[in-house]
Design a protein around this motif. Structure first.
Motif, PDB file in Angstrom:
ATOM      1  N   PRO A  49       0.824  -1.197   0.000  1.00 48.67           N
ATOM      2  CA  PRO A  49       0.000   0.000   0.000  1.00 48.67           C
ATOM      3  C   PRO A  49       0.866   1.258   0.000  1.00 48.67           C
ATOM      4  O   PRO A  49       1.980   1.251   0.535  1.00 48.67           O
ATOM      5  CB  PRO A  49      -0.821  -0.103   1.283  1.00 48.67           C
ATOM      6  CG  PRO A  49      -0.186  -1.160   2.094  1.00 48.67           C
ATOM      7  CD  PRO A  49       0.696  -1.974   1.220  1.00 48.67           C
TER       8      PRO A  49
ATOM      9  N   SER B 174     -14.963  -5.427   5.567  1.00 53.12           N
ATOM     10  CA  SER B 174     -13.757  -4.890   4.940  1.00 53.12           C
ATOM     11  C   SER B 174     -12.518  -5.564   5.512  1.00 53.12           C
ATOM     12  O   SER B 174     -12.446  -5.853   6.710  1.00 53.12           O
ATOM     13  CB  SER B 174     -13.677  -3.383   5.179  1.00 53.12           C
ATOM     14  OG  SER B 174     -12.408  -2.892   4.826  1.00 53.12           O
ATOM     15  N   THR B 175     -11.513  -5.780   4.653  1.00 49.39           N
ATOM     16  CA  THR B 175     -10.264  -6.393   5.096  1.00 49.39           C
ATOM     17  C   THR B 175      -9.247  -5.342   5.529  1.00 49.39           C
ATOM     18  O   THR B 175      -8.090  -5.672   5.769  1.00 49.39           O
ATOM     19  CB  THR B 175      -9.660  -7.271   3.984  1.00 49.39           C
ATOM     20  OG1 THR B 175      -9.439  -6.466   2.836  1.00 49.39           O
ATOM     21  CG2 THR B 175     -10.567  -8.437   3.649  1.00 49.39           C
ATOM     22  N   GLN B 176      -9.654  -4.110   5.667  1.00 52.61           N
ATOM     23  CA  GLN B 176      -8.750  -3.021   6.048  1.00 52.61           C
ATOM     24  C   GLN B 176      -8.049  -3.283   7.386  1.00 52.61           C
ATOM     25  O   GLN B 176      -6.870  -2.987   7.511  1.00 52.61           O
ATOM     26  CB  GLN B 176      -9.516  -1.697   6.054  1.00 52.61           C
ATOM     27  CG  GLN B 176      -8.636  -0.457   6.067  1.00 52.61           C
ATOM     28  CD  GLN B 176      -8.186  -0.065   7.466  1.00 52.61           C
ATOM     29  OE1 GLN B 176      -8.841  -0.363   8.448  1.00 52.61           O
ATOM     30  NE2 GLN B 176      -7.043   0.581   7.538  1.00 52.61           N
TER      31      GLN B 176
ATOM     32  N   CYS C 155      -6.826  -5.901   8.435  1.00 47.84           N
ATOM     33  CA  CYS C 155      -5.770  -6.883   8.191  1.00 47.84           C
ATOM     34  C   CYS C 155      -4.506  -6.226   7.646  1.00 47.84           C
ATOM     35  O   CYS C 155      -3.461  -6.881   7.577  1.00 47.84           O
ATOM     36  CB  CYS C 155      -6.253  -7.938   7.201  1.00 47.84           C
ATOM     37  SG  CYS C 155      -7.787  -8.743   7.687  1.00 47.84           S
ATOM     38  N   GLU C 156      -4.599  -4.962   7.271  1.00 53.13           N
ATOM     39  CA  GLU C 156      -3.461  -4.273   6.669  1.00 53.13           C
ATOM     40  C   GLU C 156      -2.256  -4.238   7.606  1.00 53.13           C
ATOM     41  O   GLU C 156      -1.119  -4.275   7.145  1.00 53.13           O
ATOM     42  CB  GLU C 156      -3.842  -2.855   6.266  1.00 53.13           C
ATOM     43  CG  GLU C 156      -2.751  -2.128   5.521  1.00 53.13           C
ATOM     44  CD  GLU C 156      -3.175  -0.744   5.076  1.00 53.13           C
ATOM     45  OE1 GLU C 156      -2.380   0.179   5.287  1.00 53.13           O
ATOM     46  OE2 GLU C 156      -4.282  -0.597   4.541  1.00 53.13           O
ATOM     47  N   TYR C 157      -2.469  -4.193   8.905  1.00 49.81           N
ATOM     48  CA  TYR C 157      -1.356  -4.180   9.856  1.00 49.81           C
ATOM     49  C   TYR C 157      -0.470  -5.414   9.655  1.00 49.81           C
ATOM     50  O   TYR C 157       0.749  -5.306   9.551  1.00 49.81           O
ATOM     51  CB  TYR C 157      -1.871  -4.130  11.302  1.00 49.81           C
ATOM     52  CG  TYR C 157      -0.771  -4.371  12.303  1.00 49.81           C
ATOM     53  CD1 TYR C 157       0.124  -3.357  12.632  1.00 49.81           C
ATOM     54  CD2 TYR C 157      -0.592  -5.617  12.894  1.00 49.81           C
ATOM     55  CE1 TYR C 157       1.157  -3.581  13.537  1.00 49.81           C
ATOM     56  CE2 TYR C 157       0.428  -5.844  13.788  1.00 49.81           C
ATOM     57  CZ  TYR C 157       1.301  -4.824  14.107  1.00 49.81           C
ATOM     58  OH  TYR C 157       2.324  -5.054  14.988  1.00 49.81           O
TER      59      TYR C 157
END
Length: 88
Positions: free
Chosen positions: A10, A52-54, A56-58
């Motif tokens: 990202p 949302s998979t947001q 999981c971004e960590y």
């Protein structure tokens, strides 16, 4: 779930992953692997719930910071073939 475009880094500022007390030693191999698993488990769980998979971004950022690209590519190929040893 394993779309190549989705797995690109990202945009934005990247920082070093914070200290994780589960992995106090200098060798961060297990940390890398655990965050790879946590990311894929998180994505699977969020997709199943229709959310949302947001969040999981960590995990994505951490394992991309710690893991060599060759490992990530190999593990991703193994997941696609159904031969990955980890529990996702």
């Amino acid at each position: 779930m394993l779309d190549i475009e989705f797995q690109k880094s990202p945009k934005g500022k990247w920082t070093t992953p914070p200290f994780d007390p589960r992995f106090p030693n200098q060798n961060q191999t297990r940390n890398c692997y655990q965050n790879f698993l946590d990311y894929h488990r998180c994505v699977k769980r969020m997709n199943r719930r229709g959310k949302s998979t947001q969040p999981c971004e960590y995990y994505f950022r951490v394992f991309h910071s710690l893991c060599p690209k060759s490992w990530v590519q190999r593990w991703t190929e193994q997941i696609q073939r159904g031969t990955f040893a980890g529990k996702i």
